[in-house]
Design a protein around this motif. Structure first.
Motif, PDB file in Angstrom:
ATOM      1  N   TYR A  11       0.848  -1.192   0.000  1.00 54.40           N
ATOM      2  CA  TYR A  11       0.000   0.000   0.000  1.00 54.40           C
ATOM      3  C   TYR A  11       0.885   1.244   0.000  1.00 54.40           C
ATOM      4  CZ  TYR A  11      -3.799  -3.165   1.232  1.00 54.40           C
ATOM      5  OH  TYR A  11      -4.713  -4.195   1.232  1.00 54.40           O
ATOM      6  N   LYS A  12       0.528   2.213  -0.851  1.00 54.27           N
ATOM      7  CA  LYS A  12       1.286   3.456  -0.921  1.00 54.27           C
ATOM      8  C   LYS A  12       0.352   4.640  -0.699  1.00 54.27           C
ATOM      9  CE  LYS A  12       5.082   2.194  -4.023  1.00 54.27           C
ATOM     10  NZ  LYS A  12       5.881   2.643  -5.177  1.00 54.27           N
ATOM     11  N   VAL A  13       0.802   5.555   0.148  1.00 56.08           N
ATOM     12  CA  VAL A  13       0.073   6.798   0.397  1.00 56.08           C
ATOM     13  C   VAL A  13       1.068   7.947   0.253  1.00 56.08           C
ATOM     14  CG1 VAL A  13      -1.234   8.168   2.063  1.00 56.08           C
ATOM     15  CG2 VAL A  13      -1.605   5.697   1.910  1.00 56.08           C
ATOM     16  N   GLN A  14       0.688   8.978  -0.486  1.00 51.05           N
ATOM     17  CA  GLN A  14       1.603  10.080  -0.766  1.00 51.05           C
ATOM     18  C   GLN A  14       1.056  11.407  -0.247  1.00 51.05           C
ATOM     19  OE1 GLN A  14       2.155   9.894  -5.043  1.00 51.05           O
ATOM     20  NE2 GLN A  14       3.770   8.351  -4.862  1.00 51.05           N
ATOM     21  N   TYR A  15       1.976  12.328  -0.018  1.00 52.88           N
ATOM     22  CA  TYR A  15       1.615  13.698   0.366  1.00 52.88           C
ATOM     23  C   TYR A  15       2.505  14.669  -0.394  1.00 52.88           C
ATOM     24  CZ  TYR A  15       1.180  18.054   2.933  1.00 52.88           C
ATOM     25  OH  TYR A  15       0.986  19.369   3.253  1.00 52.88           O
ATOM     26  N   ASN A  16       1.907  15.697  -0.961  1.00 50.41           N
ATOM     27  CA  ASN A  16       2.627  16.733  -1.698  1.00 50.41           C
ATOM     28  C   ASN A  16       2.102  18.080  -1.209  1.00 50.41           C
ATOM     29  OD1 ASN A  16       3.618  18.587  -3.581  1.00 50.41           O
ATOM     30  ND2 ASN A  16       3.510  17.120  -5.275  1.00 50.41           N
ATOM     31  N   SER A  17       2.960  18.871  -0.589  1.00 53.72           N
ATOM     32  CA  SER A  17       2.500  20.123   0.009  1.00 53.72           C
ATOM     33  C   SER A  17       2.023  21.144  -1.020  1.00 53.72           C
ATOM     34  CB  SER A  17       3.620  20.744   0.860  1.00 53.72           C
ATOM     35  OG  SER A  17       4.748  21.068   0.060  1.00 53.72           O
ATOM     36  N   ASN A  18       2.413  20.980  -2.277  1.00 58.13           N
ATOM     37  CA  ASN A  18       1.955  21.887  -3.337  1.00 58.13           C
ATOM     38  C   ASN A  18       0.601  21.490  -3.908  1.00 58.13           C
ATOM     39  OD1 ASN A  18       4.111  23.591  -3.145  1.00 58.13           O
ATOM     40  ND2 ASN A  18       5.215  22.784  -4.908  1.00 58.13           N
ATOM     41  N   ASP A  19       0.112  20.309  -3.501  1.00 55.72           N
ATOM     42  CA  ASP A  19      -1.187  19.827  -3.981  1.00 55.72           C
ATOM     43  C   ASP A  19      -2.274  20.330  -3.029  1.00 55.72           C
ATOM     44  OD1 ASP A  19      -3.435  18.485  -4.803  1.00 55.72           O
ATOM     45  OD2 ASP A  19      -2.495  16.505  -4.840  1.00 55.72           O
ATOM     46  N   LYS A  20      -3.159  21.157  -3.524  1.00 59.07           N
ATOM     47  CA  LYS A  20      -4.207  21.739  -2.678  1.00 59.07           C
ATOM     48  C   LYS A  20      -5.147  20.678  -2.108  1.00 59.07           C
ATOM     49  CE  LYS A  20      -4.228  26.230  -5.016  1.00 59.07           C
ATOM     50  NZ  LYS A  20      -5.035  27.202  -5.793  1.00 59.07           N
ATOM     51  N   THR A  42       7.674   2.022   5.678  1.00 62.09           N
ATOM     52  CA  THR A  42       8.786   2.955   5.568  1.00 62.09           C
ATOM     53  C   THR A  42       8.266   4.321   5.131  1.00 62.09           C
ATOM     54  OG1 THR A  42       9.242   2.482   3.236  1.00 62.09           O
ATOM     55  CG2 THR A  42      10.373   1.123   4.882  1.00 62.09           C
ATOM     56  N   LEU A  43       9.070   5.333   5.400  1.00 63.24           N
ATOM     57  CA  LEU A  43       8.764   6.699   4.986  1.00 63.24           C
ATOM     58  C   LEU A  43       9.895   7.211   4.119  1.00 63.24           C
ATOM     59  CD1 LEU A  43       7.292   9.485   5.174  1.00 63.24           C
ATOM     60  CD2 LEU A  43       8.670   9.915   7.232  1.00 63.24           C
ATOM     61  N   LYS A  44       9.547   7.736   2.959  1.00 67.50           N
ATOM     62  CA  LYS A  44      10.502   8.429   2.107  1.00 67.50           C
ATOM     63  C   LYS A  44       9.999   9.853   1.939  1.00 67.50           C
ATOM     64  CE  LYS A  44      10.253   5.874  -1.549  1.00 67.50           C
ATOM     65  NZ  LYS A  44      10.552   5.378  -2.906  1.00 67.50           N
ATOM     66  N   ASP A  45      10.857  10.825   2.203  1.00 67.67           N
ATOM     67  CA  ASP A  45      10.420  12.203   2.030  1.00 67.67           C
ATOM     68  C   ASP A  45      11.581  13.086   1.579  1.00 67.67           C
ATOM     69  OD1 ASP A  45      11.860  12.195   4.367  1.00 67.67           O
ATOM     70  OD2 ASP A  45      10.395  13.334   5.521  1.00 67.67           O
ATOM     71  N   LYS A  46      11.241  14.232   1.020  1.00 68.80           N
ATOM     72  CA  LYS A  46      12.270  15.167   0.561  1.00 68.80           C
ATOM     73  C   LYS A  46      11.658  16.564   0.433  1.00 68.80           C
ATOM     74  CE  LYS A  46      11.482  14.174  -4.377  1.00 68.80           C
ATOM     75  NZ  LYS A  46      12.104  13.716  -5.634  1.00 68.80           N
ATOM     76  N   PHE A  47      12.521  17.561   0.576  1.00 74.58           N
ATOM     77  CA  PHE A  47      12.151  18.949   0.350  1.00 74.58           C
ATOM     78  C   PHE A  47      12.788  19.401  -0.961  1.00 74.58           C
ATOM     79  CE2 PHE A  47      11.547  18.755   4.930  1.00 74.58           C
ATOM     80  CZ  PHE A  47      10.414  19.527   5.110  1.00 74.58           C
ATOM     81  N   LYS A  48      12.031  20.124  -1.766  1.00 74.46           N
ATOM     82  CA  LYS A  48      12.572  20.713  -2.980  1.00 74.46           C
ATOM     83  C   LYS A  48      12.023  22.123  -3.091  1.00 74.46           C
ATOM     84  CE  LYS A  48      13.442  19.811  -7.875  1.00 74.46           C
ATOM     85  NZ  LYS A  48      13.192  18.897  -9.015  1.00 74.46           N
ATOM     86  N   ARG A  49      12.899  23.076  -2.858  1.00 80.25           N
ATOM     87  CA  ARG A  49      12.508  24.483  -2.749  1.00 80.25           C
ATOM     88  C   ARG A  49      11.435  24.612  -1.659  1.00 80.25           C
ATOM     89  NH1 ARG A  49      13.118  23.918  -8.454  1.00 80.25           N
ATOM     90  NH2 ARG A  49      14.941  25.057  -9.205  1.00 80.25           N
ATOM     91  N   ASP A  50      10.243  25.041  -2.019  1.00 76.32           N
ATOM     92  CA  ASP A  50       9.194  25.226  -1.005  1.00 76.32           C
ATOM     93  C   ASP A  50       8.200  24.071  -0.985  1.00 76.32           C
ATOM     94  OD1 ASP A  50       8.111  25.726  -3.468  1.00 76.32           O
ATOM     95  OD2 ASP A  50       6.912  27.448  -2.834  1.00 76.32           O
TER      96      ASP A  50
END
Length: 226
Positions: A11-20, A42-50
């Motif tokens: 199962y995969k669940v994603q979050y994107n802070s630029n997605d309203k 597991t958690l994979k995350d990254k910051f790219k600019r804002d």
């Protein structure tokens, strides 16, 4: 020896802070799912600019599918589901093997011919790598296969120990009389991909993708490995 493929789902669940439409609370709630022994998250995350992008991957046996999906429904969590039957299908696995790094070529290694060669070679770290796989890295390889993400292949190095006389030796005495040095190697800093060969072999794959440099390609091709 081919191990029995365990059934289960990813199962995969994603979050994107630029997605309203993204909902961090629901994403966090998925991270709180009370998975039990035999499962892995597991958690994979990254910051790219804002922008902050994160993905949680939960791998469970078949017996937990209903519980996971009921939990997600309760909290309104949207997920993508893949079954192990799908992810461990040889064609799916092959499609996810990463391209070879610079200086290497991706080839399909004939498992039967390679195992025969190992039986007659004098110098090799392959047996030691297999011991590492069984003792330490099997779960890591299993997770990579079941994650649905790209997969690194094992780097294979073959030294004929004959140098300029290699072609002449093969022509005179035959490839079966060559006893090269054979080594697996980890060439990336992020994975123990020197063990991936064993995971793919144990899936029952007859041709296992590996990375080789120019010399190893020449020697291996002459020995009928690719």
């Amino acid at each position: 020896m081919i191990s029995k493929v365990s059934l289960g789902s990813t199962y995969k669940v994603q979050y994107n802070s630029n997605d309203k439409n993204a909902n961090f609370e629901k994403f966090s709630a998925f991270g709180d799912y009370p998975y039990t022994e035999g499962s892995l998250m597991t958690l994979k995350d990254k910051f790219k600019r804002d922008n902050y992008f994160a993905e949680r991957i939960l791998i469970v046996p078949d017996s937990q599918d209903k519980d996971v999906e009921a939990y997600c429904k309760r909290y309104g969590i949207e997920f993508v589901k893949h079954t192990n039957d799908e992810l461990l299908n040889p064609q799916n696995v092959i499609s996810r093997i990463e391209n070879a790094p610079r200086g290497y070529t991706k080839v399909n290694l004939d498992v039967e011919e390679f195992e025969k060669l190992l039986n007659r070679t004098k110098e090799s770290n392959v047996k030691g790598c297999e011991e590492d796989y069984n003792k330490y890295f099997k779960q890591e390889m299993d997770f990579m296969l079941k994650s649905g993400d790209k997969i690194p292949a094992t780097a294979l190095f073959i030294d004929s120990n004959l140098y300029g006389d290699f072609d002449r030796f093969v022509n005179l005495y035959g490839a079966k009389n060559v006893k090269p040095t054979i080594d697996f190697a980890q060439i990336s800093p992020n994975h123990h991909e020197h063990c991936m060969y064993f995971a793919l072999r144990d899936l029952g794959m007859k041709k296992v993708p590996v990375y080789v440099n120019e010399n190893s390609y020449k020697v291996g091709h002459k020995l009928g490995l690719f």
